[in-house]
Design a protein around this motif. Structure first.
Motif, PDB file in Angstrom:
ATOM      1  N   TRP A  70       0.817  -1.213   0.000  1.00 43.70           N
ATOM      2  CA  TRP A  70       0.000   0.000   0.000  1.00 43.70           C
ATOM      3  C   TRP A  70       0.851   1.263   0.000  1.00 43.70           C
ATOM      4  O   TRP A  70       0.441   2.292  -0.568  1.00 43.70           O
ATOM      5  CB  TRP A  70      -0.966  -0.025   1.183  1.00 43.70           C
TER       6      TRP A  70
ATOM      7  N   GLY B  62       0.873   3.838  -3.083  1.00 43.84           N
ATOM      8  CA  GLY B  62       0.530   5.204  -2.700  1.00 43.84           C
ATOM      9  C   GLY B  62       1.606   6.216  -3.040  1.00 43.84           C
ATOM     10  O   GLY B  62       1.548   7.354  -2.571  1.00 43.84           O
TER      11      GLY B  62
ATOM     12  N   LYS C   1      -3.484  -0.537   3.805  1.00 42.39           N
ATOM     13  CA  LYS C   1      -4.225   0.699   3.508  1.00 42.39           C
ATOM     14  C   LYS C   1      -4.357   1.552   4.761  1.00 42.39           C
ATOM     15  O   LYS C   1      -4.203   2.789   4.713  1.00 42.39           O
ATOM     16  CB  LYS C   1      -5.601   0.333   2.955  1.00 42.39           C
TER      17      LYS C   1
END
Length: 474
Positions: free
Chosen positions: A23, A27, A396
């Motif tokens: 993640w 990101g 996340k």
């Protein structure tokens, strides 16, 4: 403040480390590296080939029922959607595009159902709460759960498909019918080792770097620098003598976390569970069909209710290896399997292992900056025996905590330690507690054999006054 420009080192390539790295990389983080002492390039997270972390396993249960812990239920349902997306992506892939040993036929999550069983004819409060909360918060998922011995639920299970009617009645005669529980058709089982292989593959595609194997991937120690009252972690030193600079070090070492970070020993501890294997012979096609996920759900059985030095794991791959399991857990498994599936008792156990996981003081994860290190050291652990199912989605929300973006998990996962005078999931016991490993009666070779048909294990179980969860203090 951690930003996409930060150099991030993650120590530990299991579920927490993989999900966090994935993640972060997706990101926009450009410099994320995972270090691990296991060489996942060649052993593929195989627990029979030197992998002894909790993430390295053949399979893990997937369930979404958490009772009053609605945040965990929601996280599991969110993860479930991604598990099924991964299934579709693998199925649609060309074999040459998948990492070994995955094939397009592999399902990382198989929705074969989970049968939650417990002793006694009246449903235990835990199960009642699970179903009530699911009814109130996720009614579409509650529709996939069928209460044992309820006529309306039997009809609903049959309407869901003929295989579910068969699964619904699978345990009718166990303990002469004096059991309670429910069948959850929306849950099932994950291929744990292959799921980690796939997650690592996704990490690599996203730009995550890996340093694996001894000595280059094995942590020797954290590199810290003191400047007056300001203490920071500047990187890590590995067992080959190399140093690796970082702006942030994430400790995601599972049950080894407190050994790496002694400050965590009052926040998490290593706890072991007993795992036994029964290999059905290739020529027993009748049994292979009977125990295929199409015909039998995952099942769990609750018999009764109840629950100094740093706690660290000891496995068959440790410098001082252990090749047995606690006698209590072994005898209980023999009793349940012998009563449910005598044909498996005829085959007998073919292997065993201790699965070491990380208990926190309240079975919630510990995902936060470690106090006293000026936001340069982060802890990501505390799976407490139920963390694997969150592999696709956990990172996340880890990313939110790293970037100090508050969410519903922030107050739950914050750094916390044992409080004096309070029960803290056994962590308050220390070495004086009954679960300390030297006090656990371990099985001898002759104990692994199932008893002769017609004999009983109940007397032996009554003599084993040991809690079903054990921990190591080494």
């Amino acid at each position: 403040m951690t930003t996409p420009e930060s150099r991030v080192i993650i120590v530990g390539g299991g579920v927490f480390g993989l999900s966090t790295a994935l993640w972060l990389a997706r990101g926009g983080y450009k410099d994320v590296t995972i270090f691990d002492r296991c060489n996942f390039n060649t052993n593929y997270y195989n627990p029979a080939d030197g992998c002894d972390g909790a993430s390295a396993d053949i399979n893990k249960i997937f369930r979404a029922t958490y009772g009053s812990r609605e945040h965990s239920q929601d996280l599991a349902l969110e993860a479930r959607d991604i598990w099924l997306e991964w299934n579709r992506a693998i199925k649609e892939s060309h074999p040459s595009d998948l990492p070994r040993p995955l094939t397009p036929e592999d399902e990382l999550l198989t929705l074969c159902g989970v049968y939650h069983l417990a002793d006694g004819p009246t449903m235990i409060p835990r199960y009642v709460e699970n179903l009530q909360v699911m009814e109130e918060t996720a009614p579409s998922f509650r529709h996939l759960q069928f209460i044992k011995d309820e006529a309306d639920d039997e009809r609903r299970a049959s309407a869901h498909g003929p295989e579910w009617s068969k699964k619904f009645h699978l345990f009718d005669k166990f303990k002469h019918g004096a059991t309670n529980g429910f069948l959850d058709a929306g849950s099932g089982i994950t291929l744990a080792d292959k799921a980690c292989v796939y997650a690592r593959y996704l990490c690599q595609k996203a730009g995550v770097k890996f340093v694996l194997g001894h000595p280059q991937g094995e942590l020797d120690h954290l590199i810290t620098k003191q400047n007056g009252s300001d203490k920071r972690v500047k990187g890590i030193k590995t067992c080959d003598g190399s140093t690796h600079a970082a702006d942030l070090v994430v400790v995601a070492c599972g049950p080894w976390t407190a050994a790496v970070l002694p400050e965590a020993h009052r926040s998490v501890e290593a706890t072991m569970g007993t795992v036994m294997f029964i290999d059905v012979p290739e020529d027993r096609k009748d049994l292979r069909e009977k125990f295929h996920p199409d015909n039998i759900p995952v099942w769990r059985f609750i018999q009764g209710e109840g629950e100094g030095r740093i706690s660290t794991p000891r496995t068959k791959y440790s410098p001082e290896p252990i090749n047995t399991v606690p006698l209590y857990g072994l005898e209980l498994m023999k009793q349940v399997i012998g009563g449910l599936f005598p044909e498996l008792a005829d085959i007998g156990f073919t292997d065993s292992r201790l699965c070491w996981y990380t208990d926190s003081i309240d079975n919630e994860f510990v995902i936060d900056y470690v106090p006293g290190y000026s936001d340069s050291l982060f802890i990501c652990t505390g799976g407490s025996g139920h963390g694997f199912k969150f592999l696709p989605v956990l990172g996340k929300y880890v990313k939110n905590q790293l970037e100090r973006v508050p969410d519903r998990f922030t107050p739950i996962w914050k750094w916390r330690t044992v409080e004096e005078g309070k029960q803290c999931n056994g962590l308050e016991e220390g070495e004086a507690g009954p679960r300390e490993m030297s006090k656990i009666k371990l099985a001898k070779p002759q104990d692994f054999h199932f008893p002769v048909k017609g004999s009983s294990l109940s007397g032996r179980l009554q003599q084993l006054n040991v809690a079903p969860k054990e921990k190591s203090q080494l």
